[in-house]
Design a protein around this motif. Structure first.
Motif, mmCIF file in Angstrom:
data_model
loop_
_atom_site.group_PDB
_atom_site.id
_atom_site.type_symbol
_atom_site.label_atom_id
_atom_site.label_comp_id
_atom_site.label_asym_id
_atom_site.label_seq_id
_atom_site.Cartn_x
_atom_site.Cartn_y
_atom_site.Cartn_z
ATOM 1 N N VAL A 10 0.631 -1.069 0.318
ATOM 2 C CA VAL A 10 -0.153 0.304 0.060
ATOM 3 C C VAL A 10 0.931 0.948 -0.093
ATOM 4 N N LYS A 11 0.712 1.712 -0.114
ATOM 5 C CA LYS A 11 0.892 3.837 -0.750
ATOM 6 C C LYS A 11 1.312 4.225 1.103
ATOM 7 N N PRO A 12 2.986 4.856 0.974
ATOM 8 C CA PRO A 12 2.572 5.124 2.735
ATOM 9 C C PRO A 12 1.415 5.887 3.067
ATOM 10 N N GLY A 13 1.276 5.394 4.531
ATOM 11 C CA GLY A 13 0.635 5.676 5.219
ATOM 12 C C GLY A 13 -1.090 6.150 5.200
ATOM 13 N N ARG A 14 -1.528 4.641 4.025
ATOM 14 C CA ARG A 14 -2.898 3.919 3.474
ATOM 15 C C ARG A 14 -3.050 2.900 4.343
ATOM 16 N N ARG A 15 -2.249 2.621 5.204
ATOM 17 C CA ARG A 15 -1.739 0.904 5.502
ATOM 18 C C ARG A 15 -3.385 0.620 6.417
ATOM 19 N N THR A 16 -3.563 1.820 7.368
ATOM 20 C CA THR A 16 -4.604 0.926 8.633
ATOM 21 C C THR A 16 -5.692 1.216 7.460
ATOM 22 N N ALA A 17 -6.402 2.254 6.883
ATOM 23 C CA ALA A 17 -7.525 2.812 6.152
ATOM 24 C C ALA A 17 -7.453 1.168 4.814
ATOM 25 N N VAL A 18 -6.426 0.787 4.301
ATOM 26 C CA VAL A 18 -6.441 -0.294 4.266
ATOM 27 C C VAL A 18 -7.620 -1.584 4.973
ATOM 28 N N LEU A 19 -6.137 -1.985 6.126
ATOM 29 C CA LEU A 19 -6.448 -2.694 7.270
ATOM 30 C C LEU A 19 -8.274 -2.534 7.809
ATOM 31 N N GLN A 20 -8.888 -1.280 7.528
ATOM 32 C CA GLN A 20 -9.504 -1.225 8.390
ATOM 33 C C GLN A 20 -10.655 -1.607 6.961
ATOM 34 N N ALA A 21 -10.766 -1.675 5.798
ATOM 35 C CA ALA A 21 -11.659 -1.976 5.297
ATOM 36 C C ALA A 21 -11.258 -3.744 5.342
ATOM 37 N N ILE A 22 -10.919 -4.650 4.957
ATOM 38 C CA ILE A 22 -10.088 -5.800 5.419
ATOM 39 C C ILE A 22 -11.254 -6.023 6.488
ATOM 40 N N GLU A 23 -11.426 -6.173 7.474
ATOM 41 C CA GLU A 23 -11.762 -5.281 8.467
ATOM 42 C C GLU A 23 -13.572 -5.823 8.505
ATOM 43 N N LYS A 24 -13.861 -5.158 7.591
ATOM 44 C CA LYS A 24 -15.234 -5.138 6.683
ATOM 45 C C LYS A 24 -15.101 -6.199 6.570
ATOM 46 N N LEU A 25 -14.630 -6.553 5.393
ATOM 47 C CA LEU A 25 -14.689 -7.317 4.345
ATOM 48 C C LEU A 25 -14.370 -8.910 5.182
ATOM 49 N N THR A 26 -13.816 -9.232 5.837
ATOM 50 C CA THR A 26 -13.271 -10.401 6.487
ATOM 51 C C THR A 26 -14.787 -11.244 6.699
ATOM 52 N N PRO A 27 -15.928 -11.183 7.732
ATOM 53 C CA PRO A 27 -17.177 -11.437 7.635
ATOM 54 C C PRO A 27 -17.578 -12.213 6.263
ATOM 55 N N LEU A 28 -17.536 -11.232 5.409
ATOM 56 C CA LEU A 28 -18.119 -11.827 4.873
ATOM 57 C C LEU A 28 -17.328 -13.125 3.804
ATOM 58 N N VAL A 29 -16.102 -12.805 3.886
ATOM 59 C CA VAL A 29 -15.301 -13.940 3.120
ATOM 60 C C VAL A 29 -15.075 -15.236 4.121
ATOM 61 N N LEU A 30 -15.394 -14.703 5.183
ATOM 62 C CA LEU A 30 -15.505 -16.025 6.237
ATOM 63 C C LEU A 30 -16.540 -17.016 6.041
ATOM 64 N N GLN A 31 -18.070 -16.588 5.372
ATOM 65 C CA GLN A 31 -18.728 -17.117 5.595
ATOM 66 C C GLN A 31 -18.500 -17.675 4.464
ATOM 67 N N GLU A 32 -18.021 -17.688 2.725
ATOM 68 C CA GLU A 32 -17.783 -18.216 2.012
ATOM 69 C C GLU A 32 -17.318 -19.760 1.315
ATOM 70 N N GLU A 33 -18.659 -20.368 0.284
ATOM 71 C CA GLU A 33 -18.291 -21.826 0.793
ATOM 72 C C GLU A 33 -16.909 -22.169 0.565
ATOM 73 N N GLY A 34 -15.964 -22.940 1.320
ATOM 74 C CA GLY A 34 -14.606 -23.546 1.673
ATOM 75 C C GLY A 34 -13.265 -22.537 2.017
ATOM 76 N N CYS A 35 -14.230 -21.231 2.325
ATOM 77 C CA CYS A 35 -13.143 -20.112 2.832
ATOM 78 C C CYS A 35 -12.581 -21.366 4.118
ATOM 79 N N GLY A 36 -11.775 -21.483 4.997
ATOM 80 C CA GLY A 36 -11.314 -22.600 6.365
ATOM 81 C C GLY A 36 -11.172 -21.721 7.279
ATOM 82 N N SER A 37 -9.833 -19.957 6.361
ATOM 83 C CA SER A 37 -9.259 -18.740 7.386
ATOM 84 C C SER A 37 -9.049 -17.961 7.094
ATOM 85 N N TYR A 38 -9.045 -17.150 7.117
ATOM 86 C CA TYR A 38 -8.871 -15.453 6.202
ATOM 87 C C TYR A 38 -8.029 -14.590 6.921
#
Length: 102
Positions: A10-38
């Motif tokens: 990620v661009k310098p200074g943008r890691r926290t913003a991307v981590l927050q987006a991943i945090e919001k995404l994670t519950p959806l991914v964990l519900q996907e068929e075949g996902c063991g961990s994320y």
């Protein structure tokens, strides 16, 4: 089971913003068929000469039952929306798809 390791540079200074987006995404991914961990991981700040340093990267460690499941994950609507959401913050993505050594 496949293990995916993805380095999201990620661009310098943008890691926290991307981590927050991943945090919001994670519950959806964990519900996907075949996902063991994320899980998102970041660089550990250790000053040792043998360690690589990647302070602007996020490393995803994922487990998928099969390549078909991983491909479905990549094509999921929430993944398309996620990539569009973070595209201006990301410089590069390196994805490794691994299997147990035989």
């Amino acid at each position: 089971m496949l293990t995916v390791i993805a380095e999201i540079c990620v661009k310098p200074g943008r890691r926290t913003a991307v981590l927050q987006a991943i945090e919001k995404l994670t519950p959806l991914v964990l519900q996907e068929e075949g996902c063991g961990s994320y899980q998102a991981l970041t660089d550990y700040k250790a000053q040792v000469p043998w360690k690589q340093n990647s302070p602007d990267s996020i490393f995803m460690v994922e487990h998928w039952d099969s390549l078909r499941h991983l491909e479905q994950h990549q094509q999921a609507d929430h993944m398309e929306a996620h990539r569009a959401n973070i595209k201006n913050d990301v410089v590069d993505v390196k994805i490794f798809v691994l299997e147990p050594a035989k």
